[in-house]
Design a protein around this motif. Structure first.
Motif, PDB file in Angstrom:
ATOM      1  N   MET A  32     -68.786-119.373  51.305  1.00  0.00           N
ATOM      2  CA  MET A  32     -70.041-119.020  50.644  1.00  0.00           C
ATOM      3  C   MET A  32     -70.037-117.542  50.259  1.00  0.00           C
ATOM      4  O   MET A  32     -70.375-117.183  49.123  1.00  0.00           O
ATOM      5  N   ALA A  33     -69.627-116.688  51.188  1.00  0.00           N
ATOM      6  CA  ALA A  33     -69.580-115.254  50.891  1.00  0.00           C
ATOM      7  C   ALA A  33     -68.564-114.976  49.776  1.00  0.00           C
ATOM      8  O   ALA A  33     -68.816-114.152  48.886  1.00  0.00           O
ATOM      9  N   ALA A  34     -67.437-115.697  49.803  1.00  0.00           N
ATOM     10  CA  ALA A  34     -66.381-115.461  48.814  1.00  0.00           C
ATOM     11  C   ALA A  34     -66.873-115.743  47.391  1.00  0.00           C
ATOM     12  O   ALA A  34     -66.500-115.034  46.449  1.00  0.00           O
ATOM     13  N   THR A  35     -67.757-116.754  47.243  1.00  0.00           N
ATOM     14  CA  THR A  35     -68.263-117.053  45.885  1.00  0.00           C
ATOM     15  C   THR A  35     -69.017-115.845  45.319  1.00  0.00           C
ATOM     16  O   THR A  35     -69.080-115.665  44.111  1.00  0.00           O
ATOM     17  N   LEU A  79     -63.734-113.434  45.671  1.00  0.00           N
ATOM     18  CA  LEU A  79     -62.539-113.722  46.468  1.00  0.00           C
ATOM     19  C   LEU A  79     -62.266-115.225  46.433  1.00  0.00           C
ATOM     20  O   LEU A  79     -63.196-116.027  46.314  1.00  0.00           O
ATOM     21  N   ALA A  80     -60.986-115.594  46.546  1.00  0.00           N
ATOM     22  CA  ALA A  80     -60.613-117.004  46.707  1.00  0.00           C
ATOM     23  C   ALA A  80     -60.392-117.249  48.200  1.00  0.00           C
ATOM     24  O   ALA A  80     -60.096-116.310  48.940  1.00  0.00           O
ATOM     25  N   GLY A  90     -69.074-114.611  57.781  1.00  0.00           N
ATOM     26  CA  GLY A  90     -68.549-114.655  56.419  1.00  0.00           C
ATOM     27  C   GLY A  90     -69.007-113.440  55.644  1.00  0.00           C
ATOM     28  O   GLY A  90     -68.199-112.715  55.039  1.00  0.00           O
ATOM     29  N   GLU A  91     -70.306-113.184  55.678  1.00  0.00           N
ATOM     30  CA  GLU A  91     -70.834-112.070  54.913  1.00  0.00           C
ATOM     31  C   GLU A  91     -70.308-110.742  55.450  1.00  0.00           C
ATOM     32  O   GLU A  91     -69.776-109.924  54.707  1.00  0.00           O
ATOM     33  N   TYR A  92     -70.420-110.556  56.754  1.00  0.00           N
ATOM     34  CA  TYR A  92     -70.098-109.256  57.355  1.00  0.00           C
ATOM     35  C   TYR A  92     -68.608-108.935  57.231  1.00  0.00           C
ATOM     36  O   TYR A  92     -68.213-107.857  56.794  1.00  0.00           O
ATOM     37  N   MET A  93     -67.766-109.910  57.583  1.00  0.00           N
ATOM     38  CA  MET A  93     -66.326-109.628  57.594  1.00  0.00           C
ATOM     39  C   MET A  93     -65.786-109.397  56.194  1.00  0.00           C
ATOM     40  O   MET A  93     -65.023-108.467  55.956  1.00  0.00           O
ATOM     41  N   LEU A  94     -66.163-110.250  55.258  1.00  0.00           N
ATOM     42  CA  LEU A  94     -65.572-110.112  53.915  1.00  0.00           C
ATOM     43  C   LEU A  94     -66.033-108.821  53.248  1.00  0.00           C
ATOM     44  O   LEU A  94     -65.240-108.121  52.613  1.00  0.00           O
ATOM     45  N   ARG A  95     -67.305-108.475  53.418  1.00  0.00           N
ATOM     46  CA  ARG A  95     -67.768-107.193  52.850  1.00  0.00           C
ATOM     47  C   ARG A  95     -66.988-106.016  53.445  1.00  0.00           C
ATOM     48  O   ARG A  95     -66.534-105.140  52.726  1.00  0.00           O
ATOM     49  N   ARG A  96     -66.837-106.009  54.775  1.00  0.00           N
ATOM     50  CA  ARG A  96     -66.135-104.885  55.410  1.00  0.00           C
ATOM     51  C   ARG A  96     -64.663-104.857  55.011  1.00  0.00           C
ATOM     52  O   ARG A  96     -64.077-103.795  54.818  1.00  0.00           O
ATOM     53  N   MET A  97     -64.061-106.039  54.893  1.00  0.00           N
ATOM     54  CA  MET A  97     -62.633-106.076  54.546  1.00  0.00           C
ATOM     55  C   MET A  97     -62.409-105.585  53.121  1.00  0.00           C
ATOM     56  O   MET A  97     -61.406-104.930  52.844  1.00  0.00           O
ATOM     57  N   THR A 143     -57.170-113.274  47.949  1.00  0.00           N
ATOM     58  CA  THR A 143     -57.363-114.530  48.673  1.00  0.00           C
ATOM     59  C   THR A 143     -57.518-114.277  50.161  1.00  0.00           C
ATOM     60  O   THR A 143     -56.755-113.508  50.746  1.00  0.00           O
ATOM     61  N   VAL A 144     -58.489-114.956  50.729  1.00  0.00           N
ATOM     62  CA  VAL A 144     -58.700-114.907  52.178  1.00  0.00           C
ATOM     63  C   VAL A 144     -58.181-116.220  52.750  1.00  0.00           C
ATOM     64  O   VAL A 144     -58.552-117.295  52.272  1.00  0.00           O
ATOM     65  N   ILE A 145     -57.301-116.129  53.750  1.00  0.00           N
ATOM     66  CA  ILE A 145     -56.729-117.339  54.360  1.00  0.00           C
ATOM     67  C   ILE A 145     -57.114-117.321  55.831  1.00  0.00           C
ATOM     68  O   ILE A 145     -56.843-116.347  56.536  1.00  0.00           O
TER      69      ILE A 145
END
Ligand code: PMP
Length: 330
Positions: free
Chosen positions: A83-86, A90-91, A50-57, A68-70
């Motif tokens: 958790m990372a999105a909060t 990001l939604a 969660g942390e790694y992918m969302l930060r890189r994206m 929004t991440v689906i």
């Protein structure tokens, strides 16, 4: 990376640096060390993702802040991503086959995620398709797609692998881990192989799953209860690279269930079924090394315990085998 010894500003800083604990049932001559991923703030290995992918994206511009991440997910990935999105503005919307545990879905919703269910009998394949359909209908949306996104394995290549190597001074003979997306095994193995080229790599899956076919074992597909690992469709597992794997080990529901209960009552380990399956396979590898049947560079085995049994109490994990798996499974 955090040391967990200083005050932190966000739960995201508490991801990783999980403990490595010796399995007491493993042979004295060839200890097995299990990495306890329930120590992550969302209580599973998928917090790393969660942390790694969302930060890189976000860095790459796959999605902009406020977007929004689906994601199609069996649950733990949803918790890690939500958790990372909060923390990253990001939604999140998750597409989850109904059969997965209600605890995970309750936690995803608590973290602010929207959860959409797909029919159990249509499997992850349908969840993946539906996530793509939803993304097509939503502005500033992206589907990380943990089953095919290299960032998944990279998260483990950058964090899980180095943590294991540092904790054991690089002296690892074999790595044994369950495969769902295979991100954990692929990324961790890639990092460790750079330091131990002869590392023996074992993929663990439930009996009834099909990864064993990649090495010519004639296994049949059937239902299984072990949660989080295994595949009913090899085409889905785009990250799985058979070249990196020395053997695929299948574990039955019955064996995993007994080991899950033994780990709790004898070793004080409250871990779930995929950890129990990995535990059985890792002990088997350690015994083969001890008995001279398997040659490795270092007489030490590492396995990964992805999450805690507490997440599956509603599934009867500590009841009889029949209460957990249903009468038809075996
Ligand atoms: N165990 C559990 C409980 C999981 O949720 C997952 C993720 N599906 C795994 C093991 C397997 O991890 P990976 O997807 O990295 O192969």
């Amino acid at each position: 990376m955090t040391t967990h010894t200083e005050p932190l500003d966000s739960v995201l800083e508490a991801v990783g640096e999980t403990p490595l604990v010796r399995l007491q049932a493993s042979p004295d001559e060839v200890p097995v060390f299990a990495k306890l991923e329930s120590f992550n703030p969302g209580a599973s290995i998928k917090d790393r993702l969660g942390e790694y992918m969302l930060r890189r994206m976000l860095e790459r511009g796959d999605v902009d802040p406020g977007g929004t991440v689906i994601e199609p997910t069996a649950g733990n990935t949803g918790i890690g991503m939500a958790m990372a999105a909060t923390q990253l503005d990001l939604a999140v919307t998750f597409v989850v086959p109904e059969k997965f545990s209600v605890e995970k879905q309750v936690l995803m919703r608590a973290l602010g995620a929207e959860v959409v269910n797909t029919p159990t009998e249509e499997g992850m394949k349908r969840a993946i398709e539906h996530a793509g359909e939803l993304a097509g209908e939503t502005d500033n949306a992206t589907v990380p797609q943990q089953f095919s996104n290299r960032l998944n394995a990279e998260a483990h290549e950058q964090t899980t692998g180095p943590e294991i190597r540092e904790a054991l001074d690089g002296a690892v003979g074999a790595l044994v881990a369950g495969c769902g997306t295979a991100g954990t095994l692929m990324g961790t193995a890639r990092h460790l192989r750079e330091h131990v080229p002869a590392l023996h790599v074992v993929a663990v899956e439930p009996e009834g799953s099909l990864l064993a076919r990649t090495e010519g074992q004639s296994v049949e597909q059937s239902e299984y209860t072990i949660e989080g690992i295994g595949t009913t469709n090899l085409a889905t597992n785009k990250l799985y690279d058979p070249e990196l794997v020395d053997e695929v080990r299948q574990v039955s529901d019955r064996t995993a269930h007994a080991e899950m209960q033994r780990l709790a009552s004898e070793e004080g380990q409250l871990v779930a079924s995929s950890a129990a399956a990995a535990s059985v396979a890792a002990q088997d590898v350690a015994e083969r090394i001890r008995d001279g049947e398997l040659d490795v560079a270092h007489e030490r085995v590492v396995t990964i315990f992805p999450d805690s049994s507490e997440r599956y109490l509603s599934k009867g994990v500590y009841g009889t085998f029949e209460e957990w798996a249903g009468e038809d499974d075996g």
